[in-house]
Design a protein around this motif. Structure first.
Motif, PDB file in Angstrom:
ATOM      1  N   ARG A   1     -95.376-101.733  95.498  1.00 19.72           N
ATOM      2  CA  ARG A   1     -95.451-102.315  94.156  1.00 19.72           C
ATOM      3  C   ARG A   1     -94.034-102.541  93.606  1.00 19.72           C
ATOM      4  O   ARG A   1     -93.725-103.604  93.070  1.00 19.72           O
ATOM      5  CB  ARG A   1     -96.258-101.402  93.229  1.00 19.72           C
ATOM      6  CG  ARG A   1     -96.481-101.978  91.853  1.00 19.72           C
ATOM      7  CD  ARG A   1     -97.442-101.184  90.968  1.00 19.72           C
ATOM      8  NE  ARG A   1     -97.145 -99.755  90.924  1.00 19.72           N
ATOM      9  CZ  ARG A   1     -97.933 -98.795  91.427  1.00 19.72           C
ATOM     10  NH1 ARG A   1     -99.078 -99.101  91.998  1.00 19.72           N
ATOM     11  NH2 ARG A   1     -97.586 -97.525  91.352  1.00 19.72           N
ATOM     12  N   GLN A   2     -93.146-101.553  93.764  1.00 18.92           N
ATOM     13  CA  GLN A   2     -91.771-101.693  93.276  1.00 18.92           C
ATOM     14  C   GLN A   2     -91.016-102.788  94.029  1.00 18.92           C
ATOM     15  O   GLN A   2     -90.132-103.424  93.471  1.00 18.92           O
ATOM     16  CB  GLN A   2     -91.020-100.360  93.388  1.00 18.92           C
ATOM     17  CG  GLN A   2     -91.417 -99.373  92.303  1.00 18.92           C
ATOM     18  CD  GLN A   2     -90.607 -98.095  92.354  1.00 18.92           C
ATOM     19  OE1 GLN A   2     -91.102 -97.073  92.767  1.00 18.92           O
ATOM     20  NE2 GLN A   2     -89.364 -98.178  91.919  1.00 18.92           N
ATOM     21  N   ALA A   3     -91.364-103.000  95.295  1.00 15.81           N
ATOM     22  CA  ALA A   3     -90.699-104.026  96.102  1.00 15.81           C
ATOM     23  C   ALA A   3     -91.295-105.405  95.873  1.00 15.81           C
ATOM     24  O   ALA A   3     -90.758-106.403  96.365  1.00 15.81           O
ATOM     25  CB  ALA A   3     -90.785-103.662  97.584  1.00 15.81           C
ATOM     26  N   GLY A   4     -92.426-105.455  95.173  1.00 16.26           N
ATOM     27  CA  GLY A   4     -93.070-106.739  94.926  1.00 16.26           C
ATOM     28  C   GLY A   4     -93.753-107.300  96.154  1.00 16.26           C
ATOM     29  O   GLY A   4     -93.743-108.508  96.389  1.00 16.26           O
ATOM     30  N   CYS A   5     -94.349-106.398  96.964  1.00 17.57           N
ATOM     31  CA  CYS A   5     -95.054-106.851  98.165  1.00 17.57           C
ATOM     32  C   CYS A   5     -96.309-106.005  98.360  1.00 17.57           C
ATOM     33  O   CYS A   5     -96.553-105.051  97.639  1.00 17.57           O
ATOM     34  CB  CYS A   5     -94.145-106.753  99.388  1.00 17.57           C
ATOM     35  SG  CYS A   5     -93.725-105.078  99.900  1.00 17.57           S
ATOM     36  N   SER A   6     -97.097-106.358  99.334  1.00 17.89           N
ATOM     37  CA  SER A   6     -98.302-105.590  99.645  1.00 17.89           C
ATOM     38  C   SER A   6     -97.948-104.436 100.583  1.00 17.89           C
ATOM     39  O   SER A   6     -96.916-104.450 101.256  1.00 17.89           O
ATOM     40  CB  SER A   6     -99.336-106.495 100.315  1.00 17.89           C
ATOM     41  OG  SER A   6     -98.863-106.887 101.593  1.00 17.89           O
ATOM     42  N   GLU A   7     -98.842-103.446 100.631  1.00 18.70           N
ATOM     43  CA  GLU A   7     -98.644-102.354 101.587  1.00 18.70           C
ATOM     44  C   GLU A   7     -98.683-102.888 103.015  1.00 18.70           C
ATOM     45  O   GLU A   7     -97.949-102.402 103.881  1.00 18.70           O
ATOM     46  CB  GLU A   7     -99.716-101.277 101.409  1.00 18.70           C
ATOM     47  CG  GLU A   7     -99.391-100.271 100.334  1.00 18.70           C
ATOM     48  CD  GLU A   7    -100.385 -99.140 100.317  1.00 18.70           C
ATOM     49  OE1 GLU A   7    -100.083 -98.084 100.913  1.00 18.70           O
ATOM     50  OE2 GLU A   7    -101.464 -99.328  99.710  1.00 18.70           O
ATOM     51  N   ALA A   8     -99.517-103.894 103.264  1.00 15.07           N
ATOM     52  CA  ALA A   8     -99.595-104.478 104.610  1.00 15.07           C
ATOM     53  C   ALA A   8     -98.244-105.050 105.027  1.00 15.07           C
ATOM     54  O   ALA A   8     -97.809-104.874 106.172  1.00 15.07           O
ATOM     55  CB  ALA A   8    -100.673-105.559 104.658  1.00 15.07           C
TER      56      ALA A   8
END
Length: 190
Positions: free
Chosen positions: A30-37
Motif C-alpha cells: 500500500r505504501q509503495a502504491g502497488c499490489s501485494e502480487a
C-alpha cells in the motif's frame, strides 16, 4: 524510480514506523502504491525484501571495507581503522531495527538463514575481510606481527556492535570518532 525501489523504500519506512512485525506485505505494498502480487513479483518473500532493505538502503560495511582495503599500506593505520569503526557503528545502529525483528521471529530467521546460505552472505564476512586487511598490515610491518588478525577483527567489530546496541538503551556521548580512536589505539598498542 522503479517499482522495485519504491517497494524497498516503502519497506524501510514501514520497518521504522511499525517495527518488523508491523511491516506486513500488505502495508508495504500500500505504501509503495502497488499490489501485494506485484511486490511478490519482485521479492519471493519478506526475508528477501528485508535483506534488500538491509543491503541497499542502510549504510553498508562493503564501501567502508573497500576504502580500508584501498588504504592498506598507506596513511595512518590507526586513522584508517578508526574511520572504519565509525562506519561499522553507524551500520549496526541502522541495521538493528531489521536484525532484532528477524531474530525475534523464528520463521523469518529460518528464511533469512536459508537465504544467506544460498547467497553465501552473512554477518561473519566483514569480520573475515577485516582480518585479511589486518593481516596485510601485519605483513607490511605496520601492525604487531604477534597480533591474531581474526581475534583483532572480532574484537573491533564486536565493540562496534556493542556500542550500537548500547545507544538504544542509554545516552552515549555523541563523539563516536573519539571512542573509535581510543578503541583502535588500545587494540593495536604494541
Amino acid at each position: 524510480m522503479g517499482t522495485r525501489d519504491r517497494i524497498i523504500d516503502a519497506a524501510e519506512q514501514a520497518i521504522h514506523e511499525f517495527g518488523i512485525a508491523g511491516a506486513t506485505t500488505k502495508r508495504i505494498a500500500r505504501q509503495a502504491g502497488c499490489s501485494e502480487a506485484l511486490l511478490y513479483k519482485h521479492f519471493p518473500g519478506k526475508e528477501a525484501l528485508f535483506l534488500a532493505v538491509l543491503l541497499e538502503r542502510l549504510p553498508a560495511l562493503g564501501p567502508a571495507l573497500a576504502r580500508l582495503r584501498l588504504s592498506e599500506g598507506q596513511g595512518d593505520v590507526a586513522a584508517n581503522l578508526t574511520e572504519f569503526a565509525v562506519a561499522a557503528v553507524e551500520f549496526y545502529i541502522k541495521a538493528s531495527a531489521i536484525a532484532s525483528g528477524v531474530l525475534a521471529d523464528p520463521s523469518l530467521m529460518t528464511g533469512f538463514r536459508t537465504m544467506l546460505a544460498k547467497t553465501g552472505g552473512g554477518p561473519h564476512l566483514p569480520i573475515l575481510a577485516l582480518a585479511e586487511i589486518i593481516g596485510g598490515e601485519q605483513q607490511a610491518g605496520r601492525l604487531d606481527a604477534g597480533m591474531d588478525p581474526q581475534a583483532a577483527a572480532a574484537m573491533l567489530m564486536g565493540a562496534c556492535f556493542h556500542r550500537a546496541n548500547l545507544s538504544y538503551f542509554i545516552d552515549l556521548p555523541d563523539d563516536t570518532a573519539t571512542w573509535a580512536a581510543t578503541l583502535v589505539e588500545t587494540l593495536i598498542r604494541r
